[in-house]
Design a protein around this motif. Structure first.
Motif, PDB file in Angstrom:
ATOM      1  N   GLN A  89      -1.436 -14.365   3.534  1.00  0.00           N
ATOM      2  CA  GLN A  89      -2.270 -13.547   3.453  1.00  0.00           C
ATOM      3  C   GLN A  89      -2.096 -12.106   3.273  1.00  0.00           C
ATOM      4  O   GLN A  89      -3.113 -11.737   3.661  1.00  0.00           O
ATOM      5  N   GLN A  90      -1.132 -11.726   3.143  1.00  0.00           N
ATOM      6  CA  GLN A  90      -0.824 -10.280   3.462  1.00  0.00           C
ATOM      7  C   GLN A  90      -0.683  -9.753   2.214  1.00  0.00           C
ATOM      8  O   GLN A  90       0.661 -10.191   1.428  1.00  0.00           O
ATOM      9  N   TRP A  91      -0.716  -8.235   2.265  1.00  0.00           N
ATOM     10  CA  TRP A  91      -0.696  -7.853   0.708  1.00  0.00           C
ATOM     11  C   TRP A  91      -0.431  -6.243   1.074  1.00  0.00           C
ATOM     12  O   TRP A  91      -1.662  -6.120   2.019  1.00  0.00           O
ATOM     13  N   ALA A  92      -0.094  -5.707  -0.165  1.00  0.00           N
ATOM     14  CA  ALA A  92       0.187  -4.139   0.023  1.00  0.00           C
ATOM     15  C   ALA A  92      -0.498  -3.830  -0.970  1.00  0.00           C
ATOM     16  O   ALA A  92      -0.179  -4.132  -2.176  1.00  0.00           O
ATOM     17  N   VAL A  93      -0.710  -2.781  -1.203  1.00  0.00           N
ATOM     18  CA  VAL A  93      -1.599  -2.284  -2.387  1.00  0.00           C
ATOM     19  C   VAL A  93      -1.128  -0.535  -2.845  1.00  0.00           C
ATOM     20  O   VAL A  93      -1.878   0.388  -2.033  1.00  0.00           O
ATOM     21  N   PRO A  94       0.164  -0.295  -3.029  1.00  0.00           N
ATOM     22  CA  PRO A  94       0.344   0.527  -3.183  1.00  0.00           C
ATOM     23  C   PRO A  94      -0.167   1.917  -4.396  1.00  0.00           C
ATOM     24  O   PRO A  94      -1.098   1.184  -5.198  1.00  0.00           O
TER      25      PRO A  94
ATOM     26  N   VAL B 253       1.077  -6.752  -3.850  1.00  0.00           N
ATOM     27  CA  VAL B 253       1.969  -6.878  -3.182  1.00  0.00           C
ATOM     28  C   VAL B 253       2.196  -8.040  -2.372  1.00  0.00           C
ATOM     29  O   VAL B 253       1.276  -8.252  -1.367  1.00  0.00           O
ATOM     30  N   ASN B 254       2.484  -9.457  -2.244  1.00  0.00           N
ATOM     31  CA  ASN B 254       2.891  -9.942  -1.754  1.00  0.00           C
ATOM     32  C   ASN B 254       4.361 -10.171  -0.871  1.00  0.00           C
ATOM     33  O   ASN B 254       5.418 -10.284  -1.571  1.00  0.00           O
ATOM     34  N   PRO B 255       4.217  -9.349   0.486  1.00  0.00           N
ATOM     35  CA  PRO B 255       5.389  -8.903   0.772  1.00  0.00           C
ATOM     36  C   PRO B 255       6.861  -9.958   0.928  1.00  0.00           C
ATOM     37  O   PRO B 255       7.470 -10.163   1.150  1.00  0.00           O
ATOM     38  N   GLN B 256       6.040 -11.179   2.140  1.00  0.00           N
ATOM     39  CA  GLN B 256       7.234 -12.487   1.280  1.00  0.00           C
ATOM     40  C   GLN B 256       7.164 -12.823   0.548  1.00  0.00           C
ATOM     41  O   GLN B 256       8.699 -13.387   0.915  1.00  0.00           O
TER      42      GLN B 256
END
Length: 432
Positions: free
Chosen positions: A383-388, A394-397
């Motif tokens: 449930q972790q997401w990066a929004v560059p 992006v799901n970093p995992q």
């Protein structure tokens, strides 16, 4: 004022639900519901208000409409049965509509009676009283939001109505590690006062962290309906009565002890009779006594960032299928319509949320083509997401991008994770 009581732990009938592992299941794709946000209560409130000034997406509601004498909605509530030795309560909680029924006028009535028609046995021998206890375990949980009920409490020595929540992981970690949020408790010998309390590891029972709220002029809570609520956000919980805030708790209040309130909880309503804290009924107590519940509502306006649309290929919006907030509900592309199913908040904790739940990679998968879904917020890497700034999500995992399956922009196109390619079906515009 700390609640001077022992834990009101769950009965065995619910623990079996909680011991089950969650199963990720995809739901059938479907059109998004039309806009269905409930507007925030427009009642004038003091400057220190419990409700943020934005529309709320209602994720759970029971208005208790139905025929007089009918039982509660079984798709929303389960009814616990048995006694409760932990607090030395005197009642036996019954099944069906014997002690919990609708009144035909939009209320749930939980009735405590001095009776034992079926020779129920309690920890102290033959039970002297019956009552009811309901919970949403296995049917609804929430992480954060506004949780409220409008209720009229009973009166009399030994009465103990409560509106509260328990951590959904109680079957795995036990109490008090699961956490307990008491939204409202009243004991009959304090007719003008209600209590709100947190219980967790190292601050449970009589050591709970909380405060009381008293009506002015000696008014009794049993004389009228009142609205009891918590507004719950990451690392903060605020209690209010009729819109007046009377306490706010954060990890700073725990003296270094663990804050266990950033995870899913379920809701409980009950009317206990007797026990260590309220004491037992006496000659002044009349029966039957009733807890009247006008409504229970859970909404998403508990301090999370305001939601906005996420648009992608073809100008379509990221959408929760059917506006359904059940675990496993498909996340898809759909025509933008402004509904709550398309309002997403990007949190500082790395989550992306709608309808009180989190955007989740099914089963924590990392392979190309793993579908995304709505699921209880649980702090996992799924449930972790990066929004560059490049407009990828992006799901970093997995080190993979949110992707519209097959590059399609058709309504109902499922979203998945896929190796980042820079293609148009992986580019998103996030409205904050």
């Amino acid at each position: 004022m700390d609640s001077p009581r022992l834990p009101r732990r769950l009965l065995l009938s619910v623990v079996s639900f909680l011991a089950l592992a969650s199963l990720s299941t995809g739901l059938t794709q479907g059109a998004s519901a039309s806009a269905a946000d409930r507007a925030a209560d427009s009642t004038a409130r003091p400057a220190a208000t419990a409700r943020p000034a934005k529309a709320a997406a209602v994720t759970f509601s029971d208005e208790f409409d139905g025929a007089a004498g009918s039982a509660v909605n079984g798709s929303k509530w389960q009814i616990e049965t048995g006694d409760n030795v932990n607090n030395h309560e005197r009642q036996y909680y019954t099944a069906g509509n014997s002690n919990a029924a609708l009144d035909g006028q939009g209320h749930l009535v939980i009735t405590a009676r001095r009776e034992n028609p079926n020779n129920y046995q309690c920890w102290y021998g033959r039970c002297e009283y019956t009552s009811a206890r309901l919970n949403t375990s296995g049917k609804f949980t929430t992480t954060y939001g506004r949780v409220e009920a409008r209720m009229k409490v009973p009166r009399g020595q030994g009465m103990w109505p409560a509106f509260w929540m328990l951590g959904n992981d109680i079957g795995q970690v036990g109490w008090p590690n699961s956490g307990e949020i008491d939204i409202m408790e009243n004991v009959g010998f304090e007719p003008s006062t209600v209590h709100g309390t947190l219980h967790g590891p190292g601050y449970s029972g009589s050591g709970g962290i909380g405060a009381g709220y008293s009506l002015p002029g000696g008014q009794a809570f049993a004389d009228a309906y009142h609205t009891f609520a918590v507004d719950w956000s990451p690392n903060a919980i605020t209690w209010s009565v009729d819109g007046t805030v009377y306490q706010r708790r954060t990890p700073a209040d725990l003296g270094g002890r663990q804050w266990v309130f950033n995870k899913p909880f379920f809701v409980i309503l009950n009317l206990a009779v007797g026990g260590y804290w309220p004491g037992d009924p006496d000659g002044s107590t009349s029966f039957p006594q009733q807890l009247l519940v006008d409504y229970v509502r859970v909404s998403t306006d508990g301090g999370q960032p305001a939601g906005g649309a996420i648009t992608g290929v073809g100008g379509k919006c990221v959408d929760v299928a059917g506006g359904n907030n059940a675990n496993g509900t498909a996340v898809q592309l759909y025509d933008c319509n402004g509904s709550a199913a398309q309002q997403w908040s990007v949190g500082s904790d790395g989550t992306i949320r709608a309808l009180g739940k989190c955007l989740d990679v099914a089963s924590g998968g990392t392979a190309d083509g793993t579908l995304v879904q709505l699921w209880d917020c649980n702090g996992s890497a799924a449930q972790q997401w990066a929004v560059p700034a490049a407009r990828d999500i992006v799901n970093p995992q997995a080190d993979k991008c949110l992707d519209a399956t097959g590059g399609s922009s058709a309504n109902g196109t499922r979203l998945q994770i896929w190796t980042c390619t820079g293609a148009a079906n992986q580019k998103w515009t996030v409205t904050r």
